[in-house]
Design a protein around this motif. Structure first.
Motif, PDB file in Angstrom:
ATOM      1  N   ARG A   1       3.830  53.144 -20.280  1.00 38.70           N
ATOM      2  CA  ARG A   1       2.665  53.106 -20.643  1.00 38.70           C
ATOM      3  C   ARG A   1       2.520  53.523 -21.848  1.00 38.70           C
ATOM      4  N   GLY A   2       3.197  54.924 -22.328  1.00 37.30           N
ATOM      5  CA  GLY A   2       3.158  55.284 -23.441  1.00 37.30           C
ATOM      6  C   GLY A   2       3.362  54.440 -24.617  1.00 37.30           C
ATOM      7  N   LEU A   3       4.699  53.733 -24.456  1.00 37.55           N
ATOM      8  CA  LEU A   3       4.997  52.921 -25.517  1.00 37.55           C
ATOM      9  C   LEU A   3       4.125  51.665 -25.784  1.00 37.55           C
ATOM     10  N   VAL A   4       3.541  51.200 -24.637  1.00 37.33           N
ATOM     11  CA  VAL A   4       2.357  50.166 -24.690  1.00 37.33           C
ATOM     12  C   VAL A   4       1.381  50.768 -25.363  1.00 37.33           C
ATOM     13  N   LEU A   5       0.821  51.978 -25.141  1.00 39.56           N
ATOM     14  CA  LEU A   5      -0.381  52.323 -25.696  1.00 39.56           C
ATOM     15  C   LEU A   5      -0.198  52.724 -27.225  1.00 39.56           C
ATOM     16  N   ALA A   6       1.214  53.184 -27.648  1.00 33.32           N
ATOM     17  CA  ALA A   6       1.518  53.238 -28.895  1.00 33.32           C
ATOM     18  C   ALA A   6       1.459  52.057 -29.590  1.00 33.32           C
ATOM     19  N   GLN A   7       1.979  50.780 -29.121  1.00 38.74           N
ATOM     20  CA  GLN A   7       1.755  49.490 -29.834  1.00 38.74           C
ATOM     21  C   GLN A   7       0.375  49.220 -30.070  1.00 38.74           C
ATOM     22  N   GLN A   8      -0.639  49.839 -29.262  1.00 40.63           N
ATOM     23  CA  GLN A   8      -2.096  49.428 -29.328  1.00 40.63           C
ATOM     24  C   GLN A   8      -2.659  50.325 -30.267  1.00 40.63           C
ATOM     25  N   GLY A   9      -2.173  51.213 -30.810  1.00 39.27           N
ATOM     26  CA  GLY A   9      -2.594  52.254 -31.778  1.00 39.27           C
ATOM     27  C   GLY A   9      -3.446  53.443 -30.807  1.00 39.27           C
ATOM     28  N   GLN A  10      -3.258  53.392 -29.591  1.00 36.50           N
ATOM     29  CA  GLN A  10      -4.178  54.391 -28.958  1.00 36.50           C
ATOM     30  C   GLN A  10      -2.893  56.009 -28.958  1.00 36.50           C
ATOM     31  N   ARG A  11      -2.925  56.560 -29.998  1.00 33.40           N
ATOM     32  CA  ARG A  11      -1.990  57.608 -30.325  1.00 33.40           C
ATOM     33  C   ARG A  11      -1.979  58.429 -29.370  1.00 33.40           C
ATOM     34  N   ASP A  12      -3.354  59.341 -29.066  1.00 32.85           N
ATOM     35  CA  ASP A  12      -3.343  60.604 -28.197  1.00 32.85           C
ATOM     36  C   ASP A  12      -2.918  60.405 -26.795  1.00 32.85           C
ATOM     37  N   ALA A  13      -3.369  59.147 -26.287  1.00 32.75           N
ATOM     38  CA  ALA A  13      -3.114  58.810 -25.063  1.00 32.75           C
ATOM     39  C   ALA A  13      -1.485  58.386 -24.928  1.00 32.75           C
ATOM     40  N   ALA A  14      -0.954  57.847 -26.108  1.00 33.44           N
ATOM     41  CA  ALA A  14       0.299  57.505 -25.952  1.00 33.44           C
ATOM     42  C   ALA A  14       1.340  58.893 -26.066  1.00 33.44           C
ATOM     43  N   LEU A  15       0.877  59.773 -26.728  1.00 31.05           N
ATOM     44  CA  LEU A  15       1.438  61.074 -26.860  1.00 31.05           C
ATOM     45  C   LEU A  15       1.451  61.768 -25.412  1.00 31.05           C
ATOM     46  N   LYS A  16       0.465  61.767 -24.809  1.00 37.90           N
ATOM     47  CA  LYS A  16       0.516  62.578 -23.645  1.00 37.90           C
ATOM     48  C   LYS A  16       1.205  61.775 -22.746  1.00 37.90           C
ATOM     49  N   ASP A  17       1.562  60.537 -22.616  1.00 34.78           N
ATOM     50  CA  ASP A  17       2.234  60.048 -21.697  1.00 34.78           C
ATOM     51  C   ASP A  17       3.736  60.224 -21.912  1.00 34.78           C
ATOM     52  N   LEU A  18       4.079  59.966 -23.291  1.00 32.31           N
ATOM     53  CA  LEU A  18       5.474  60.262 -23.581  1.00 32.31           C
ATOM     54  C   LEU A  18       5.877  61.535 -23.387  1.00 32.31           C
ATOM     55  N   GLN A  19       4.883  62.500 -23.741  1.00 31.21           N
ATOM     56  CA  GLN A  19       5.276  63.964 -23.402  1.00 31.21           C
ATOM     57  C   GLN A  19       5.633  64.247 -21.810  1.00 31.21           C
ATOM     58  N   ASN A  20       4.679  63.450 -21.152  1.00 29.15           N
ATOM     59  CA  ASN A  20       4.766  63.597 -19.651  1.00 29.15           C
ATOM     60  C   ASN A  20       5.993  62.910 -19.262  1.00 29.15           C
ATOM     61  N   TYR A  21       6.746  61.787 -19.969  1.00 29.21           N
ATOM     62  CA  TYR A  21       7.834  61.457 -19.464  1.00 29.21           C
ATOM     63  C   TYR A  21       8.862  62.410 -19.671  1.00 29.21           C
ATOM     64  N   VAL A  22       8.873  63.093 -20.857  1.00 32.27           N
ATOM     65  CA  VAL A  22       9.948  63.954 -21.222  1.00 32.27           C
ATOM     66  C   VAL A  22       9.943  65.242 -20.383  1.00 32.27           C
ATOM     67  N   ARG A  23       8.723  65.469 -20.003  1.00 37.69           N
ATOM     68  CA  ARG A  23       8.670  66.767 -18.935  1.00 37.69           C
ATOM     69  C   ARG A  23       9.226  66.295 -17.422  1.00 37.69           C
ATOM     70  N   MET A  24       9.028  65.073 -17.232  1.00 43.56           N
ATOM     71  CA  MET A  24       9.198  64.841 -15.748  1.00 43.56           C
ATOM     72  C   MET A  24      10.650  64.264 -15.468  1.00 43.56           C
ATOM     73  N   ALA A  25      11.057  63.485 -16.462  1.00 48.74           N
ATOM     74  CA  ALA A  25      12.368  62.553 -16.177  1.00 48.74           C
ATOM     75  C   ALA A  25      13.637  63.835 -16.212  1.00 48.74           C
ATOM     76  N   PRO A  26      14.494  63.476 -15.139  1.00 47.59           N
ATOM     77  CA  PRO A  26      15.738  64.387 -15.107  1.00 47.59           C
ATOM     78  C   PRO A  26      16.735  63.744 -16.013  1.00 47.59           C
ATOM     79  N   ALA A  27      17.027  64.411 -17.261  1.00 44.38           N
ATOM     80  CA  ALA A  27      17.943  64.132 -18.120  1.00 44.38           C
ATOM     81  C   ALA A  27      17.924  62.605 -18.493  1.00 44.38           C
ATOM     82  N   PRO A  28      16.841  62.213 -19.136  1.00 45.92           N
ATOM     83  CA  PRO A  28      16.818  60.641 -19.175  1.00 45.92           C
ATOM     84  C   PRO A  28      17.677  60.137 -20.607  1.00 45.92           C
ATOM     85  N   GLN A  29      18.446  59.267 -20.357  1.00 42.61           N
ATOM     86  CA  GLN A  29      19.486  58.862 -21.319  1.00 42.61           C
ATOM     87  C   GLN A  29      18.784  58.250 -22.539  1.00 42.61           C
TER      88      GLN A  29
END
Length: 282
Positions: free
Chosen positions: A238-266
């Protein structure tokens, strides 16, 4: 004093439907998935139409009919009288995942036909389960004689040999030797209502990614996060789609959530680089 009542959004409605696993309303939740593409859809009208079919079917079943007899009668009603079948000529059409469209055309994909078939089956007192089988959703019917595994595209009963044959390409794709493959019965476990809706959403996600239909893809990702709030990959997507749509703040929040939640993402370096680009935007 003036009271302002905010009309719930389609996503709010979906969140209410899937909020609890007890008495999970599979048909209503499945029907509601089309609301982004068809905002004026009458979800209750769809439910009423299916209820009407249940009543017709009930009236045609003799008193004392066994579960096996009711299954045969349901199959005749669903596939012969109503004419439901595979949309073989347009399998990748997202409308195949829209219950209201499948009702109109009588053509669909396995999981959508299964949702309708199971609603009718439960309405006439059958015990049925959906099976999230690899590549092709199936249904399981419990009868006095045992269990029937059925293909929802046709009503065809499947033997153990046929099911094993259907698994073979997946075993090869997974790079497993025959002795490493899980036993067949593990692939035939009942799917919960939540799992059924998730599979429908993931089907739609694949189609919308292929079509690059970002607005509808975003709607699917919103629903997946409501359904699976702990699935880190959904926040990344969702963060990557939001970034494509220019929704910067929402995209940042989702991508930061991913980094925080994902266990050692490749893909951590890629996502962190995307976060830095978003932070650099003015």
């Amino acid at each position: 004093m003036q009271l302002n009542f905010e009309v719930p959004s389609a996503l709010d409605h979906f969140a209410c439907l899937v909020g609890h696993d007890v008495a999970f309303p599979v048909l209503e939740a499945a029907t509601s998935l089309a609301l982004d593409a068809a905002p004026d859809l009458d979800v209750q009208g769809v439910l009423l139409q299916v209820d009407g079919w249940v009543e017709r079917l009930r009236k045609s079943i003799p008193v004392g009919a066994t579960a096996l007899q009711r299954t045969f009668m349901l199959n005749a009603f669903f596939y012969e009288k109503l004419g439901f079948a595979a949309n073989a000529n347009d399998f990748a059409n997202p409308a195949n995942s829209y219950v209201h469209h499948v009702l109109q055309t009588r053509r669909g994909i396995p999981i959508t036909l299964a949702v309708l078939w199971m609603e009718l089956a439960q309405g006439i007192g059958l015990k049925v389960d959906g099976i999230s089988f690899p590549g092709h959703f199936l249904v399981k019917v419990h009868v006095d004689e045992g269990i029937i595994i059925q293909d929802p595209l046709s009503g065809l009963g499947l033997t153990q040999a046929m099911l094993s044959e259907r698994l073979e390409p997946f075993r090869e794709g997974w790079g497993l030797a025959e002795e490493e493959m899980a036993p067949l019965h593990l692939f035939l476990m009942p799917a919960s209502g939540r799992e059924i809706i998730e599979r429908m959403l993931r089907n739609l996600k694949s189609v919308y990614v292929e079509e690059e239909h970002l607005d509808l893809l975003l709607g699917v990702l919103h629903r997946l996060i409501v359904l699976r709030p702990l699935d880190a990959d959904c926040y990344r997507d969702r963060g990557l789609v939001l970034a494509q749509q220019g929704q910067r703040d929402a995209a940042l929040k989702d991508l930061q959530n991913y980094v925080r939640m994902a266990p050692a993402p490749q893909d951590l370096p890629v996502i962190e680089a995307r976060i830095e680009l978003l932070r650099a935007e003015i």
